[in-house]
Each structure stands twice: as C-alpha cells, then as structure tokens.
Motif scaffolding. Structure first.
Motif, short mmCIF file in Angstrom:
data_model
loop_
_atom_site.label_atom_id
_atom_site.label_comp_id
_atom_site.label_asym_id
_atom_site.label_seq_id
_atom_site.Cartn_x
_atom_site.Cartn_y
_atom_site.Cartn_z
N PRO A 95 0.82 -1.22 0.00
CA PRO A 95 0.00 0.00 0.00
C PRO A 95 0.85 1.26 0.00
O PRO A 95 2.05 1.23 0.30
CB PRO A 95 -0.81 -0.12 1.29
N LYS A 96 0.20 2.36 -0.32
CA LYS A 96 0.87 3.65 -0.31
C LYS A 96 1.37 3.94 1.11
O LYS A 96 0.69 3.70 2.10
CB LYS A 96 -0.09 4.75 -0.76
N GLY A 97 2.58 4.44 1.23
CA GLY A 97 3.19 4.72 2.52
C GLY A 97 4.16 3.65 2.98
O GLY A 97 4.94 3.88 3.91
N GLU A 98 4.14 2.48 2.32
CA GLU A 98 5.00 1.37 2.74
C GLU A 98 6.48 1.72 2.57
O GLU A 98 7.32 1.40 3.41
CB GLU A 98 4.66 0.12 1.96
N ALA A 99 6.82 2.39 1.46
CA ALA A 99 8.23 2.74 1.23
C ALA A 99 8.74 3.70 2.29
O ALA A 99 9.92 3.65 2.66
CB ALA A 99 8.39 3.35 -0.17
N GLY A 100 7.88 4.57 2.78
CA GLY A 100 8.30 5.48 3.85
C GLY A 100 8.47 4.76 5.18
O GLY A 100 9.35 5.12 5.97
N ARG A 101 7.64 3.76 5.42
CA ARG A 101 7.73 3.02 6.68
C ARG A 101 8.96 2.13 6.73
O ARG A 101 9.55 1.93 7.79
CB ARG A 101 6.46 2.18 6.88
N ARG A 102 9.32 1.54 5.63
CA ARG A 102 10.50 0.65 5.61
C ARG A 102 11.24 0.82 4.28
O ARG A 102 11.13 0.01 3.39
CB ARG A 102 10.12 -0.80 5.87
N PRO A 103 12.01 1.89 4.17
CA PRO A 103 12.74 2.17 2.94
C PRO A 103 13.84 1.15 2.68
O PRO A 103 14.14 0.30 3.53
CB PRO A 103 13.31 3.57 3.19
N PHE A 104 14.45 1.28 1.52
CA PHE A 104 15.55 0.41 1.12
C PHE A 104 16.64 0.41 2.18
O PHE A 104 17.11 1.46 2.62
CB PHE A 104 16.13 0.92 -0.20
N THR A 105 17.03 -0.78 2.61
CA THR A 105 18.12 -0.92 3.58
C THR A 105 18.99 -2.10 3.18
O THR A 105 18.54 -3.02 2.48
CB THR A 105 17.59 -1.15 5.01
N SER A 109 24.66 -9.06 3.51
CA SER A 109 24.67 -9.30 2.07
C SER A 109 23.28 -9.21 1.45
O SER A 109 23.10 -9.57 0.29
CB SER A 109 25.26 -10.68 1.78
N ARG A 110 22.32 -8.72 2.24
CA ARG A 110 20.95 -8.65 1.73
C ARG A 110 20.42 -7.22 1.71
O ARG A 110 20.74 -6.43 2.60
CB ARG A 110 20.01 -9.52 2.57
N ALA A 111 19.61 -6.94 0.68
CA ALA A 111 18.90 -5.66 0.59
C ALA A 111 17.43 -5.92 0.87
O ALA A 111 16.89 -6.96 0.50
CB ALA A 111 19.08 -5.05 -0.80
N TYR A 112 16.80 -4.95 1.55
CA TYR A 112 15.40 -5.09 1.94
C TYR A 112 14.62 -3.86 1.48
O TYR A 112 15.17 -2.79 1.29
CB TYR A 112 15.28 -5.22 3.46
#
Length: 387
Positions: A95-105, A109-112
């Motif tokens: 949903p909208k807002g998900e990227a703000g709650r848990r941005p790229f990290t 050796s893993r990206a989330y």
C-alpha cells in the motif's frame, strides 16, 4: 560475438555493482502498488532517466487507469530483425506509505524494502545489461526492454502489450527473482482468479425463519464442492481465499460472495475445471438460491518447449561461466512469462537477482547475485544463434 565482446561487457558489469544498488534504492523508495498509477509511473520515470543517461531512447504506451508501459530498444534503428525481449514489472503488492515506513536498507549481504526482489532488482539488472550492449555493441540482434505496470493484479492493461511484444521477439527473458536456491524457472502453473456471488432471500431469522433462503448456507456448500476439485497429482489446486456475505446476525443472508484461486499445469485442465465450477454454480444445494461466476484475472502457464529448453541450456552454460550453478525449477506461482510462452516464443523466467519472501515485510534480495546474474544474462544474449 567475440571473446573481446564478452570480456568488455562482463568487466563493465562487474564495475557497476554500486550503481545498480543506487538505482535500486531510488526505485524501492517510491511506492508503486498496482493501483497507484502516479507511483508506478514515477518509478517508470526514474528508469527512463537512467536509460536516457546511457543514450537509450525510451517511449511510453499510455494507459488511463494503470501505469504506462515503457519501451526501449538497443540496436540498429529501423531494423526488422526480431529482438530478444527483456521483461519486468515495476508494480508491487504494497500500500501507499510502505516505502516510507520501511525504505531500502542493506543488512549484511541482503537488501530489503518493498518490491526489492519482486521485481525492481530484475528491472535494474535488465537496464544495466541493455546499457552494456549500448556502450560496447556485440549483440547478435536488437535488444528490446519492456517494463510493465500491473503484473501483481494479473496484468489487465499489460497483457495485450506483452503478448504483442512476445510475438515479435525471438526469445524472452523475464527477470523475476531467481529462486532462493539460485535456480531459474523453467515452468510455471497457470492461474485463474474468479469471483462468485450467491443470491438468496432475506427473512427475520427468529420470527419468519422458514421464509428465508440462506445465500451463506449455499456458499458453504459451493466452497466444499470447489475445494473438492483439487487434484494434487495433476497439479490442480482450488482455494476459496475470501468470503463475505449476510445482512445481520438475525437475518437470513440474502447475498454472499467468494473469490476463487485456480492453479493448473496442463492447459486442458483449465477448461475441464472451469466447466466443473460452472456446474457447481448452476446446481444449488439450497433450493431457491442462484449464483453467478466471473473471471477477474488470469495468468497462462509456462510450458517448456524444445526451443525454450535450448534457451535454458544456453543460459545455464553462461551462468556457469559467471561463477553460478543454475538449474531449472517448476513454480506454482504465476507471472507475465506465461503470456509470452503461450504465444509460442521461447521464454525463460526467474533470471533476475536471487531473492525471497516476496509480498512480505521480510522480502530480500541477495546483493552478491546482482552482478553475476547480469553477466549470465549478457553472456546468454551474446551467444544467441541468429538465423
């Protein structure tokens, strides 16, 4: 193709690890749920910006409801030669807002982040492979890039585009995430997503019980009958995953509905199973009820033909030269690759960077697979035999 072409392209890709991660970070941090046209198109704009920076022209196929389809091509202008198609979708289930709650990290050796492996990393990989061929040449035929917008909801706007581009291609690589095992996907199930409604008659469940006709009661019978169509030996599964209905606890339900997920392997089983479901709809157990059925979305299966097997074998050898051990797996999941496979174009799916736990907050991408998987794809293209 020459050894020099291979060396130049694979070496350049090996130097692009950080640039790949930077682009991936940018697009993961933009919300792009399938119904969020503005967000999906914003991700597309970032990809267009990258392609423009590499001297690759892009064009959009606009859509009024869902995100636009984005096209790009590397090769001689005006050539009628069939291209190799690199395909991927940029929408997510979140949903909208998900990227703000848990941005790229990045953790180890893993990206989330939302959509990091399903499948924004695969598109990033495709674009860097296209950029490598733009920079150094060497491709045996044109390379076409297609970035679609609504795969997570069965591609209602993108399917005709995918089928058209698939028919025009000599081969298709769909960069859905590689399996956690490191394998690619040699075959997939088809899927049909349906909604059915049951109609009864409302009545007071205490004072006028016998006048009521329960739509929920009939829905319960239909759910049992639909689930009984499952045949695991044939790879046929039925799941009624959503149900709703009724007016109040003290009213006989005048209406109820459910949603059905059908998965199958053999295309002939689709027809037989749909006929059985339609029979269930037409023949009530609770007298006086009626029902109707509609197909909401559909994916076609990926069946490995001899031509597709040849592409897999060539990719497997290219992957080995990139330091990867790759086999083919069968997946019960569905993807846009079924549309290109079903129009007769040799198709290989799951060639993107390795990842897992898609559609969850734990979704991850193995960073160390980005460059080798890009190199494997590039080598596979370089070694394509053109008639």
């Amino acid at each position: 193709m020459s050894q020099a072409d291979e060396t130049r392209i694979t070496q350049w890709l090996s130097d692009q690890r950080q640039a790949m991660l930077d682009l991936l970070r940018d697009v993961v941090d933009i919300d792009s749920g399938s119904y969020d046209k503005a967000g999906v198109d914003a991700v597309g704009a970032r990809f267009e910006q990258f392609l423009a920076s590499q001297g690759i022209e892009t064009w959009r196929e606009a859509h009024g409801v869902f995100g636009d389809a984005i096209h790009a091509k590397v090769g001689e202008p005006g050539t009628n030669e069939k291209p190799i198609l690199l395909m991927g979708h940029r929408d997510t289930v979140f949903p909208k807002g998900e990227a703000g709650r848990r941005p790229f990290t990045i953790d180890g050796s893993r990206a989330y982040g939302p959509g990091v492996c399903d499948m924004k990393a695969g598109i990033v990989m495709n674009l860097f492979v296209a950029a490598a061929f733009k920079k150094f040449g060497g491709a045996p035929c044109p390379i076409k890039v297609l970035i679609t917008s609504d795969e997570e909801i069965a591609s209602p706007s993108s399917r005709p585009v995918i089928e058209r581009e698939g028919r025009a291609a000599r081969a298709v690589y769909n960069s859905e995430p590689g399996r956690p095992s490191g394998n690619v996907i040699a075959g997939r199930k088809g899927g049909v997503f349906m909604r059915f409604e049951v109609f009864g008659k409302a009545a007071h469940s205490g004072g006028n019980f016998t006048s009521g006709i329960s739509a929920i009661g009939e829905l319960a019978h239909k759910v049992v009958a639909i689930h009984a169509l499952t045949d695991l030996d044939k790879g046929i599964t039925l799941n009624v995953g959503l149900v709703s209905g009724g007016q109040s606890v003290n009213t006989t339900a005048p209406h109820a509905e459910g949603q059905i997920d059908l998965r199958y392997v053999d295309p002939a089983d689709r027809k037989r199973t749909l006929e059985a479901i339609e029979k269930i709809m037409a023949n009530p157990t609770v007298p006086g009820t009626t029902a109707k059925l509609e197909i909401k979305g559909e994916f076609l299966p990926v069946v490995q033909t001899e031509a597709a097997k040849a592409i897999f074998t060539a990719y497997q050898a290219a992957a080995k030269d990139s330091g990867l051990t790759v086999d083919g797996e069968f997946s019960g999941g569905c993807a846009d690759s079924g549309f290109t496979a079903s129009v007769g174009t040799p198709t290989l799916c799951g060639v993107g960077p390795v990842g897992g736990l898609a559609h969850t907050v734990e979704e991850y991408m193995d960073i160390d697979t980005m460059v080798p998987r890009a190199q494997a794809l590039a080598l596979s293209i370089l070694r394509t035999q053109v008639d």
